[in-house]
Design a protein around this motif. Sequence first.
Motif, short mmCIF file in Angstrom:
data_model
loop_
_atom_site.label_atom_id
_atom_site.label_comp_id
_atom_site.label_asym_id
_atom_site.label_seq_id
_atom_site.Cartn_x
_atom_site.Cartn_y
_atom_site.Cartn_z
N PRO A 95 2.56 -8.35 12.33
CA PRO A 95 3.30 -9.58 12.64
C PRO A 95 2.73 -10.77 11.89
N VAL A 96 3.61 -11.75 11.64
CA VAL A 96 3.17 -12.96 10.96
C VAL A 96 2.22 -13.73 11.88
N PRO A 97 1.12 -14.30 11.36
CA PRO A 97 0.22 -15.10 12.21
C PRO A 97 0.97 -16.22 12.92
N GLU A 98 0.53 -16.56 14.12
CA GLU A 98 1.22 -17.57 14.94
C GLU A 98 1.32 -18.91 14.24
N SER A 99 0.32 -19.27 13.47
CA SER A 99 0.34 -20.58 12.80
C SER A 99 1.36 -20.65 11.69
N ALA A 100 1.79 -19.47 11.18
CA ALA A 100 2.77 -19.39 10.08
C ALA A 100 2.29 -20.14 8.84
N ASP A 101 0.98 -20.35 8.75
CA ASP A 101 0.39 -21.02 7.59
C ASP A 101 0.09 -19.98 6.52
N PRO A 102 0.49 -20.22 5.26
CA PRO A 102 0.17 -19.25 4.19
C PRO A 102 -1.32 -18.94 4.09
N ALA A 103 -2.14 -19.95 4.36
CA ALA A 103 -3.59 -19.71 4.30
C ALA A 103 -4.02 -18.73 5.39
N ALA A 104 -3.42 -18.84 6.58
CA ALA A 104 -3.75 -17.91 7.67
C ALA A 104 -3.31 -16.50 7.31
N LYS A 113 -7.99 -5.97 4.07
CA LYS A 113 -8.49 -5.36 2.83
C LYS A 113 -9.96 -4.98 2.96
N ALA A 114 -10.74 -5.92 3.47
CA ALA A 114 -12.18 -5.68 3.59
C ALA A 114 -12.47 -4.56 4.57
N ALA A 115 -11.77 -4.53 5.70
CA ALA A 115 -12.01 -3.50 6.72
C ALA A 115 -11.64 -2.11 6.19
N LEU A 116 -10.53 -2.01 5.47
CA LEU A 116 -10.11 -0.70 4.94
C LEU A 116 -11.03 -0.24 3.82
N ALA A 117 -11.48 -1.18 2.98
CA ALA A 117 -12.40 -0.82 1.90
C ALA A 117 -13.72 -0.31 2.46
N ALA A 118 -14.16 -0.90 3.57
CA ALA A 118 -15.42 -0.46 4.18
C ALA A 118 -15.26 0.89 4.88
N LYS A 119 -14.13 1.10 5.52
CA LYS A 119 -13.91 2.34 6.27
C LYS A 119 -13.55 3.50 5.35
N PHE A 120 -12.77 3.20 4.31
CA PHE A 120 -12.30 4.26 3.40
C PHE A 120 -12.73 3.90 1.96
N PRO A 121 -13.88 4.39 1.53
CA PRO A 121 -14.34 4.10 0.16
C PRO A 121 -13.29 4.50 -0.87
N GLY A 122 -13.08 3.62 -1.82
CA GLY A 122 -12.10 3.90 -2.87
C GLY A 122 -10.73 3.33 -2.58
N ALA A 123 -10.53 2.75 -1.38
CA ALA A 123 -9.23 2.17 -1.04
C ALA A 123 -9.03 0.88 -1.83
N THR A 124 -7.87 0.70 -2.41
CA THR A 124 -7.58 -0.47 -3.22
C THR A 124 -6.31 -1.15 -2.71
N PHE A 125 -6.30 -2.48 -2.78
CA PHE A 125 -5.15 -3.26 -2.34
C PHE A 125 -4.15 -3.38 -3.48
N SER A 126 -2.85 -3.18 -3.17
CA SER A 126 -1.81 -3.29 -4.20
C SER A 126 -1.12 -4.64 -4.13
N ASN A 127 -0.43 -4.94 -3.02
CA ASN A 127 0.25 -6.21 -2.89
C ASN A 127 0.66 -6.40 -1.43
N TYR A 128 1.17 -7.57 -1.12
CA TYR A 128 1.72 -7.80 0.22
C TYR A 128 2.89 -8.77 0.12
N SER A 129 3.77 -8.71 1.11
CA SER A 129 4.92 -9.62 1.19
C SER A 129 5.07 -10.07 2.62
N THR A 130 5.69 -11.24 2.80
CA THR A 130 5.85 -11.77 4.15
C THR A 130 7.22 -12.42 4.29
#
Length: 320
Positions: A95-104, A113-130
């Motif tokens: 879900p979109v953050p409650e503040s609806a701020d792009p920075a949030a 990204k950081a949590a998945l990279a730590a849990k699954f070595p080799g995981a890479t981020f591709s893109n996101y949309s909102t």
Amino acid sequence: MRLLKIVPDNTNIAFVRVRHIAFAITALLTIAAIAMVLTRGLNMGVDFIGGVSIEEKFASPPPQDEVRETVNALGVGEAALQQLGGANTVTIRLPVPESADPAATDQMVEKVKAALAAKFPGATFSNYSTVSGKVSDELIQNGILAVVLAVMGIAIFSWLRYEWQFGVSTAVAIIHDVLMTLGFFALTQMVFDLNIIAAVLTIIGYSINDKMVIDDRIRENMRKYRKMGMKELIDLSVNETLPRTVMTSVTIMLALGALLIFGGHVLRGFTAAMMLGIVVGTYSSVYVSSSLLITLGLKPGFREDKAEASNAERVGPREG
């Protein structure tokens, strides 16, 4: 060139003879598609439900339960996961953050990204949309309106250009094509987004083009063979246009096959919808739309005979 002919010349296939079987199959498939949509529902993309869609690529196929638990533990909302393309690519919808701020939103994506990279070595981020909830509601309304107006416009055009039977049969066939596409996405749970709406509108355009070619030939033969029975006339018309119908479908399928292989997973849903639409659109043009004209009571020379009878009534009997 003879070797390239998929359909031989002078075919004489009795399409009308099996119309009752075709109608039964069409009705069953339509009911099944509606039931599938109502029970399973469509896997709406971010375009329609709003939220943030994060695409993550893993070194090896990850256990989705572990990925979901990892993201949910961050307190950013309940994650909905779906594999795209290969088993290594996963889309995480939040879900979109409650503040609806792009920075949030950026902070939330970085945390995931950081949590998945730590849990699954080799995981890479591709893109996101909102997409916000308000925008998604407008997209749903506009998408439904576009499809409904397209079907209505085509039916009215067929009615005015030919007889009302052509308009009704065309509308029935196109509604069948659209429902088959929706049922397919409900069955496979592929993401249903704006790309699929574009595919549905393209399918409608292809279907009406195919049906107009057959309808034009039926109309032409109605004037040419005024004493021919309607069953024989429709069989003749469909067989005369069959090489064009099949060749057009095969050509488009070849292009879509290349798009499916080399277009990447982003276009996979659009391509799958188009391929299904070509198959069901061709089927409905040949077996449903044309044969339905008989059930609706169309007769050779219908409009001309009606006009002549009306003129005769106005003029009255001539004096000897």
